[in-house]
Design a protein around this motif. Structure first.
Motif, PDB file in Angstrom:
ATOM      1  N   PHE A  25      45.486  55.360  12.890  1.00  0.00           N
ATOM      2  CA  PHE A  25      44.357  54.767  12.181  1.00  0.00           C
ATOM      3  C   PHE A  25      44.217  53.322  12.623  1.00  0.00           C
ATOM      4  CE2 PHE A  25      42.216  52.656   8.638  1.00  0.00           C
ATOM      5  CZ  PHE A  25      41.096  53.473   8.533  1.00  0.00           C
ATOM      6  N   HIS A  26      43.192  53.083  13.442  1.00  0.00           N
ATOM      7  CA  HIS A  26      42.958  51.743  13.969  1.00  0.00           C
ATOM      8  C   HIS A  26      41.460  51.524  14.099  1.00  0.00           C
ATOM      9  CE1 HIS A  26      43.232  48.103  16.323  1.00  0.00           C
ATOM     10  NE2 HIS A  26      42.558  48.666  17.308  1.00  0.00           N
ATOM     11  N   VAL A  27      40.970  50.455  13.468  1.00  0.00           N
ATOM     12  CA  VAL A  27      39.557  50.080  13.574  1.00  0.00           C
ATOM     13  C   VAL A  27      39.506  48.681  14.169  1.00  0.00           C
ATOM     14  CG1 VAL A  27      37.383  49.716  12.364  1.00  0.00           C
ATOM     15  CG2 VAL A  27      38.980  51.470  11.554  1.00  0.00           C
ATOM     16  N   PRO A  28      38.986  48.528  15.398  1.00  0.00           N
ATOM     17  CA  PRO A  28      38.971  47.216  16.067  1.00  0.00           C
ATOM     18  C   PRO A  28      37.699  46.437  15.715  1.00  0.00           C
ATOM     19  CG  PRO A  28      38.147  48.870  17.564  1.00  0.00           C
ATOM     20  CD  PRO A  28      38.436  49.584  16.253  1.00  0.00           C
ATOM     21  N   GLY A  29      37.582  45.270  16.292  1.00  0.00           N
ATOM     22  CA  GLY A  29      36.333  44.521  16.194  1.00  0.00           C
ATOM     23  C   GLY A  29      36.351  43.480  15.094  1.00  0.00           C
ATOM     24  N   ASP A  30      35.283  42.696  15.073  1.00  0.00           N
ATOM     25  CA  ASP A  30      35.121  41.606  14.109  1.00  0.00           C
ATOM     26  C   ASP A  30      34.557  42.166  12.809  1.00  0.00           C
ATOM     27  OD1 ASP A  30      34.792  39.171  12.854  1.00  0.00           O
ATOM     28  OD2 ASP A  30      32.895  38.725  13.874  1.00  0.00           O
ATOM     29  N   GLU A  36      32.632  53.316  16.352  1.00  0.00           N
ATOM     30  CA  GLU A  36      32.683  54.093  17.598  1.00  0.00           C
ATOM     31  C   GLU A  36      33.998  53.866  18.347  1.00  0.00           C
ATOM     32  OE1 GLU A  36      28.092  54.581  19.128  1.00  0.00           O
ATOM     33  OE2 GLU A  36      29.043  52.626  19.329  1.00  0.00           O
ATOM     34  N   ASP A  37      34.511  52.653  18.294  1.00  0.00           N
ATOM     35  CA  ASP A  37      35.722  52.313  19.038  1.00  0.00           C
ATOM     36  C   ASP A  37      37.003  52.603  18.259  1.00  0.00           C
ATOM     37  OD1 ASP A  37      34.103  51.467  21.071  1.00  0.00           O
ATOM     38  OD2 ASP A  37      34.262  49.333  20.603  1.00  0.00           O
ATOM     39  N   SER A  39      36.205  58.609  23.371  1.00  0.00           N
ATOM     40  CA  SER A  39      35.492  58.050  24.521  1.00  0.00           C
ATOM     41  C   SER A  39      34.181  57.451  24.040  1.00  0.00           C
ATOM     42  CB  SER A  39      35.193  59.156  25.545  1.00  0.00           C
ATOM     43  OG  SER A  39      34.019  59.859  25.190  1.00  0.00           O
ATOM     44  N   PRO A  40      33.479  56.707  24.927  1.00  0.00           N
ATOM     45  CA  PRO A  40      32.156  56.211  24.558  1.00  0.00           C
ATOM     46  C   PRO A  40      31.166  57.337  24.258  1.00  0.00           C
ATOM     47  CG  PRO A  40      32.999  55.014  26.445  1.00  0.00           C
ATOM     48  CD  PRO A  40      33.925  56.164  26.224  1.00  0.00           C
TER      49      PRO A  40
END
Length: 610
Positions: free
Chosen positions: A344-349, A392-393, A517-518
């Protein structure tokens, strides 16, 4: 001064309150049921007290156990979070009777708003616009909305469009309300089609100051429960906003409200009607915090200590959007999922308010919400874009989620134009299709790279008669791919898709392969070369889609049923789920009874096709 705070809750909201305790030098005391013994909120607290048992009725809904835990741990205050006993006046009184500080409005204010039936009458008397109340025993005109009187969150709520459905849905709403809130009382209102759900965050001190901290748009809902929330609302102009704030402040002042709360309205055009007052912190409070630059939990604690609010309300800036990430299958009637969350990982600002982490177990006993993901930006479009990209990422492995649906909503033209209402999901088709072939090829190459003898892939030959093959299950579909083992690589596989180099990130957990993936994210099951023999189900067998409790059996052995007829109702993860006949025929076997616990895959009934 609050020195030690017992948090009478679990999961995401418990962790959220612990963060504010840490920042303010307050000792945090957690409570936990047996399934939550290793939960993140337990480890992060300074102290933790066990509540023996698994179900909410045995643990988090036991007021006497929670008060006992607070006293045992030396806490001098109790924060109820949201849900469970957060709007239970009896619990608030029990806390105060034990000499502890209750972090919330007075028991009298909770009681005044605890019954939605009584609350509507009180608000009407205070001049707040309300919808007419309909007696369930005398409803004759449809469509109507059935609502639980004692609680929210979509429990005990049903839309009924035809008289023939009314009695069944009324009974179901009462059962769900009894299970969730301990009170089966329901009432009815006329259904406002294509209306918006808009609410105002209020914060009031004991010295007469009431803040209206903006409005939140919460119209995108499933099962009458919000999944996308934002502030400010794209539909509210200055004049309507001024009237909304005035109505919310009038509602708060009419009951002597103190603390954080939310006044909810239905908005259609420029007219709005009172729904309810939530006498607690709301799930969606982060969007208000980001736009107004306040910590609502900190203010709850300060107000409980007797602090006064500044006379001037903070000014808003920018836009914030929150989504609720659930372990559920939107394509299968929002069926909740349970199991181990491997990654469980959510990246980004973005801000992540989560109750889970790598290795967490999503239990069948509680709501399936994994996390809230919140994005802030100067503009609404910027917040939506930032949030969609972060989702998405994300890497979410182990249980099915509504992640892709949330991305599709945030990218949707109607949403970006602000054209939303409570029927938004029903009117838009967010069915997401994906070609599993490239995902399966990436999985096969990554799988081959892990099976090596020295530097050579297992099965490598100088002269090959044919390319090796791999087979996977994508849902019910079997996917077969041929691959060149010399191209095998672990972790990230880069494929050339019509001239576009596209990375596929592959992670395997036993026979399950997660590929991100994208182009999207896909879960595959490895098809073994020599599968074990499986027990065959009898033709017409209906199995339990999830673990749960049988709350109603709708047929008897020997009954003739049509395809789509209700066989029984399961309660799982705080919601009711209808189990339907997949074919017309005769019920030849009925293997369960009311109140029986069942496991996923258990045979419930057999319908012999006509």
């Amino acid at each position: 001064m609050i020195k030690s705070l017992l948090i009478a809750n679990r999961g995401e909201i418990a962790r959220r309150i612990i963060r504010t305790c840490r920042a303010n030098g307050i000792r945090a005391v957690a409570v936990f049921s047996d399934p939550d013994a290793d939960a993140p909120h337990v480890r992060e607290a300074d102290l933790a007290v066990r509540l023996p048992g698994a179900s909410p009725a045995e643990t988090y809904l036991r007021a006497e156990l929670l008060v006992e835990a607070a006293v045992k741990a030396g806490a001098d205050a109790v924060h109820p979070g949201y849900g469970f006993l957060s709007e239970n006046a009896g619990f608030a009184r029990a806390v105060e009777a034990a000499g502890l500080t209750w972090v919330g409005p007075s028991p009298d204010a909770i009681e005044a708003m605890g019954s939605k039936v009584a609350a509507k009458k009180r608000m009407a008397a205070a001049g707040v616009p309300t919808l007419p109340e309909l007696d369930p025993e005398t409803v004759t005109e449809f469509p109507v909305l059935i609502k639980a009187s004692a609680g929210g969150g979509g429990r005990g709520m049903r839309i009924v469009r035809e008289k023939a459905e009314f009695e069944r849905e009324l009974a179901s709403a009462r059962r769900e309300a009894e299970s969730a809130f301990g009170d089966p009382t329901v009432f009815c209102e006329p259904l406002l089609e294509r209306a918006r759900h808009v609410e105002v965050q209020i914060l009031a001190d004991a010295h007469g100051t009431v803040w209206a901290l903006g409005e939140r748009e919460c119209s995108i809902q499933r099962r009458h429960q919000k999944i996308v929330e934002e502030s400010p609302s794209p539909a509210v102009g200055d004049e309507v906003r001024e009237r909304l704030f005035a109505a919310a402040i009038a509602a708060a002042e009419s009951i002597g409200y103190v603390g954080a709360g939310t006044v909810e309205f239905m908005l259609k055009g420029e007219d709005f009607h009172f729904l309810e007052v939530n006498t607690r912190l709301q799930v969606e409070h982060p969007v208000t915090e980001l736009v107004y630059g306040v910590d609502l939990v900190e203010w709850q604690l300060r107000i409980a200590e007797g602090a006064a609010l500044p006379a001037e309300t903070p000014k808003p800036s920018g836009h914030a959007i929150e989504v609720r990430l659930y372990a559920e299958d939107p394509a299968n009637d929002w069926r909740p999922a349970s199991g181990t969350l491997h990654r469980f990982h959510v990246p980004g600002d973005v801000r992540l308010d989560s109750g889970v982490e790598d290795g967490s177990v999503v239990s069948v006993h509680y709501d399936p919400m994994l996390a809230k993901v919140i994005a802030y930006a100067p503009t609404r479009a910027g917040a939506a874009r930032k949030l969609a990209t972060a989702l998405e990422d994300a890497r979410i492995h182990g249980v099915i989620t509504n992640r892709q649906l949330l991305v599709d909503v945030l990218r949707d033209d109607a949403f970006l134009a602000g054209d939303t209402h409570t029927g938004f999901l029903a009117e838009h088709d967010f069915t997401h299709t994906v070609d599993p072939q490239p995902f399966a090829l990436a999985a096969a190459l990554a799988q081959a790279a892990t099976r090596r003898i020295g530097t050579l892939p297992l099965g490598w030959r100088n002269v090959r008669s044919q390319q090796p093959k791999a087979r996977f299950l994508f849902g019910e579909e079997q996917v077969e791919v041929s691959y060149d083992p010399k191209q095998a690589t672990t972790g990230t596989v880069v494929l050339d898709l019509d001239g576009v180099r596209t990375p596929f990130h592959v992670a395997a957990y036993g026979d399950t392969v997660e590929v991100d993936s994208p182009c999207g994210s896909v879960t595959l099951k490895v098809v073994p070369r020599f599968p074990e023999p499986e027990a065959k189900l009898a033709p017409g067998a209906t199995v339990a889609p999830m673990p749960g409790t049988v709350v109603r059996v709708s047929v008897a052995q020997g009954d003739q049923v049509e395809a789509g007829a209700e066989l029984l109702v399961l309660e799982a993860m705080k919601m009711e789920h209808r189990v339907l006949a997949t074919t017309a025929g005769t019920v030849t076997e009925l293997l369960v009874q009311q109140a029986q616990q069942v496991n996923a895959g258990d045979v419930l009934a057999v319908v012999e096709e006509s």
